[in-house]
Design an enzyme around this catalytic site. Structure first.
Site, PDB file in Angstrom:
ATOM      1  N   ASP A   1       0.485   2.503   8.394  1.00  0.00           N
ATOM      2  CA  ASP A   1      -0.431   2.016   7.614  1.00  0.00           C
ATOM      3  C   ASP A   1      -0.354   0.813   6.967  1.00  0.00           C
ATOM      4  OD1 ASP A   1      -3.150   1.016   6.693  1.00  0.00           O
ATOM      5  OD2 ASP A   1      -3.720   3.095   6.760  1.00  0.00           O
TER       6      ASP A   1
ATOM      7  N   ASN B   1       1.134   7.397   2.573  1.00  0.00           N
ATOM      8  CA  ASN B   1       1.022   6.328   3.914  1.00  0.00           C
ATOM      9  C   ASN B   1       2.370   6.822   4.513  1.00  0.00           C
ATOM     10  OD1 ASN B   1      -1.229   5.314   4.155  1.00  0.00           O
ATOM     11  ND2 ASN B   1      -0.897   3.577   2.838  1.00  0.00           N
TER      12      ASN B   1
ATOM     13  N   ASP C   1       1.086  -1.135  -0.252  1.00  0.00           N
ATOM     14  CA  ASP C   1       0.090  -0.161  -0.708  1.00  0.00           C
ATOM     15  C   ASP C   1       0.773   1.353  -0.109  1.00  0.00           C
ATOM     16  OD1 ASP C   1      -2.435   1.277  -0.297  1.00  0.00           O
ATOM     17  OD2 ASP C   1      -2.542   1.116   1.686  1.00  0.00           O
TER      18      ASP C   1
ATOM     19  N   LYS D   1       2.022   4.857  -1.037  1.00  0.00           N
ATOM     20  CA  LYS D   1       2.044   6.041  -1.720  1.00  0.00           C
ATOM     21  C   LYS D   1       1.858   7.232  -1.183  1.00  0.00           C
ATOM     22  CE  LYS D   1      -2.635   5.204   0.456  1.00  0.00           C
ATOM     23  NZ  LYS D   1      -4.310   4.294  -0.049  1.00  0.00           N
TER      24      LYS D   1
ATOM     25  N   THR E   1      -3.814   0.876  -3.844  1.00  0.00           N
ATOM     26  CA  THR E   1      -4.600   1.505  -4.000  1.00  0.00           C
ATOM     27  C   THR E   1      -4.621   1.912  -5.568  1.00  0.00           C
ATOM     28  OG1 THR E   1      -4.187   2.983  -2.438  1.00  0.00           O
ATOM     29  CG2 THR E   1      -4.640   4.397  -4.101  1.00  0.00           C
TER      30      THR E   1
END
Length: 679
Positions: A513, A500, A495, A497, A532
């Site tokens: 996260d 985060n 995840d 991005k 995502t």
């Protein structure tokens, strides 16, 4: 009275006119600044177009060097040189002047503290009368000078270039090699100079280096792990080691953290302490020549004690990764070094021994603005809120993630939440946010995390539009270190991005996260559709089964977004995003450097087996890519780099770097299914 009122009225009117004029000027300035900014961006774009011309049309040949490179002949260095006779005692103000001159000079400022001290010690005095030449253009030079008093004139082919006064340095190239003087330096007044000859300089520097090397050899030979290595191997090891400096009270290694670096103390003292019932108990003190962490080079261990600098400390260190590339492990003797720190082997990692209690936590309140007096909210997501907390005695700040249990059950995320807590409980990595404690009640689960005061990378990116390359390199390097740690533990992140990624107060980036993280056995695949949209790898979209390679794909997308301001595959409709990802056509803006384009395209290869980071050499290939050529990985790991991101961090209240959110009065429903029994 009326007269005074009239005067006051006139003054106010005058002040109003002045204020209006100032506002107008401000608007003008803002407009001009905006115009200049636009012009600058246009120029930058044109500059990049020139720097990276399109591949069509006639290519312009780079400028060809017209003369041969100058050859510098080596000079023998005398084995012994009587330098004691030339020593001149300096006063405190003279020493200060010399040190300042050295620090100001482009070349000399690169010398370390010891070399600077030796230069100060060995500079001698030269005096010249007005009109005398100190240096003649075209002659061969063997000395450098620092002006102690007086004034000199510099000329070249009869033309005046500049004047030199107290504290100026000249002729410094001559202490490196025998070179022709390019200008004449003549005394304008009576002058007093500090000077040093090349032979003196090279002899002291060379002898110092030889001595230091012999000393390090001696230190390494006292290591039981390395004692069977021959001098050639030890020499290679010294060539791979780096000098690192610590200030008083700096923690060099922390008990319970993963060990991957070996240290030799060159200067200063190190205190060794161990956590006993929540208090640091001193075990011993180590000094020059002693070493610690050698077990880190040959096996997976945790630090068995904390080592802290007691005053300034200089260490020579080597990372496990560099060590493995230098020395074959079969040449090493394995032994248990726990006795060095008078403690048994560290137990398996368990939950951070936190004494933090839920009832001790109190919310921080906004000090000003429209939400003044309300609790500070750092972030809001689909699953809940992150709030800023402190302890009753205001000892520290924490970011507390509060998630509705009912929502977790409705979205069938129970396993992910349990796994996130399990992962964060055992993680000890400076590039991943720490979990201090976890609590639950009938409505929520609470995860009390390390507070990263610098805010989200995403917010910073939106503020500035796009990052300069040094900032993007630094942020990505922090992510690479987090990946290296996770992948070694067989954990996929999935995840990545900007949302985060958080900045700590020093500007270092931390991953947050872990809701989509997954433990994977090497060689296996998992088939969930997760992540995502803009950051999803093609194999996830195609349901072909994925593994650690998806993390490298998302790293390429992150680099693109940091440098450009938006990801390469984007649309308001997810299906269009997926179509673009599967097409795999990357369009680079003209201002991206060749190195940036290269690393992005290698990380974004559609076939996972060909992706940078996922081939034979693994993550080492990412670290070794030329885009990271300026990165000192060891110094990054030990937190000794000055983060270029600090200029993005605003000063003010502890929540200044976060968006503001209104208070949420609603309460989640209670949930009693019992899925969180082990939470």
């Amino acid at each position: 009275m009326e007269k005074q009122l009239e005067e006051l009225k006139q003054q106010l009117e005058k002040q109003c006119l002045i204020n209006q004029e100032l506002q107008r000027q401000n608007k003008d300035l803002e407009q001009r600044l905006q115009e200049k900014e636009t012009l600058l961006q246009d120029l930058q774009s044109q500059y990049h177009d020139l720097e990276f011309p399109s591949q069509t049309g006639n290519e312009i040949d780079p400028e060809v060097r017209k003369s041969r490179a100058a050859v510098i002949a080596p000079e023998p260095i005398p084995e012994t040189l009587n330098i004691a006779r030339t020593r001149v005692k300096k006063t405190a103000s003279e020493t200060n002047l010399i040190v300042k001159a050295i620090q100001k000079n482009d070349f000399l400022s690169r010398l370390d503290d010891e070399q600077t001290a030796m230069m100060v010690d060995l500079l001698t005095v030269s005096k010249f009368n007005p009109g005398e030449d100190v240096i003649k253009e075209g002659s061969e030079g063997d000395s450098m000078y620092i002006v102690a008093a007086g004034e000199l004139r510099v000329t070249q082919t009869g033309r005046d270039l500049r004047n030199l006064t107290t504290g100026d340095v000249f002729g410094e190239l001559a202490i490196l090699y025998n070179c022709k003087r390019t200008a004449t330096v003549k005394a304008k007044t009576a002058v007093r100079l500090w000077s040093m000859e090349r032979q003196t300089y090279r002899t002291i520097i060379t002898n110092k280096s030889k001595k230091k090397r012999e000393q390090l050899m001696g230190f390494l030979k006292t290591s039981r792990t390395l004692k069977d290595l021959n001098d050639v191997q030890l020499s290679k090891l010294i060539d791979s080691m780096e000098e690192v400096k610590y200030q008083d009270k700096d923690v060099i290694v922390r008990e319970g953290a993963e060990a991957n670096t070996f240290y030799i103390i060159l200067k200063g003292e190190v205190l060794v302490t161990k956590n006993v019932n929540g208090h640091q108990k001193q075990i011993r003190r180590m000094g020059k020549g002693e070493h610690f962490g050698e077990q880190a080079l040959i096996r997976e261990v945790l630090r068995t004690a904390t080592c802290t600098a007691d005053g300034p400390v200089t260490c020579f260190s080597i990372d496990k990764e560099v060590f493995e590339e230098t020395i074959p492990v079969e040449h090493l003797e394995l032994f248990d070094d726990s006795k060095v720190l008078q403690e048994a082997q560290a137990p398996e990692k368990s939950s951070p021994s936190s004494t933090l209690r839920f009832k001790d936590l109190v919310p921080m309140l906004y000090q000003e603005g429209r939400y003044q007096g309300d609790p500070v909210t750092l972030g809001v997501g689909g699953f809940g809120r992150v709030e800023l907390m402190t302890t009753v005695n205001h000892g520290a700040y924490y970011a507390m993630k509060r998630v509705s249990k009912k929502h977790i059950v409705a979205k069938r995320q129970e396993e992910h939440m349990l796994f996130e807590k399990k992962i964060l409980k055992v993680i000890q990595c400076d590039f991943i946010v720490r979990l201090h404690a976890a609590f639950k009640d009938t409505r929520y689960i609470y995860m009390v995390m390390e507070f990263c005061a610098g805010g989200e990378i995403w917010t910073k990116l939106k503020e500035v539009g796009r990052f300069d390359e040094p900032i993007a390199v630094f942020c990505t390097a922090c992510v690479v270190e987090a990946y290296a740690y996770l992948h070694k533990k067989n954990i996929m992140y999935r995840d990545l991005k900007p949302e985060n990624l958080m900045l700590d107060i020093k500007g270092y980036v931390k991953l947050v996260d872990f809701g989509f993280a997954k433990e994977m056995v090497r060689g296996e695949k998992t088939y969930s559709f997760v992540g995502t949209p803009e950051y999803m790898a093609p194999e996830i979209i195609k349901n072909q089964g994925h593994d650690f390679a998806v993390d490298f794909w998302s790293l390429g997308i992150l680099i693109f977004e940091l440098l450009v301001g938006s990801p390469p595959f984007s649309s308001s409709e997810p299906q269009k995003i997926y179509a673009k990802i599967l097409d795999g056509v990357l369009k680079y803006p003209p201002y991206l450097s060749e190195a940036a384009k290269s690393i992005i395209s290698k990380l974004s290869r559609p076939r996972p087996g060909q992706r940078l980071g996922n081939t034979k050499n693994g993550i080492k290939d990412v670290r070794n890519h030329r885009w990271f050529s300026s990165m000192n990985w060891h110094k990054l790991r030990v937190g000794q780099l000055n983060a270029p991101t600090v200029r993005l961090i605003r000063k003010g209240p502890c929540y200044i770097n976060f968006d503001r959110f209104p208070l949420d009065q609603t309460k989640a429903e209670e949930e009693f299914s019992g899925w969180d029994r082990d939470f």
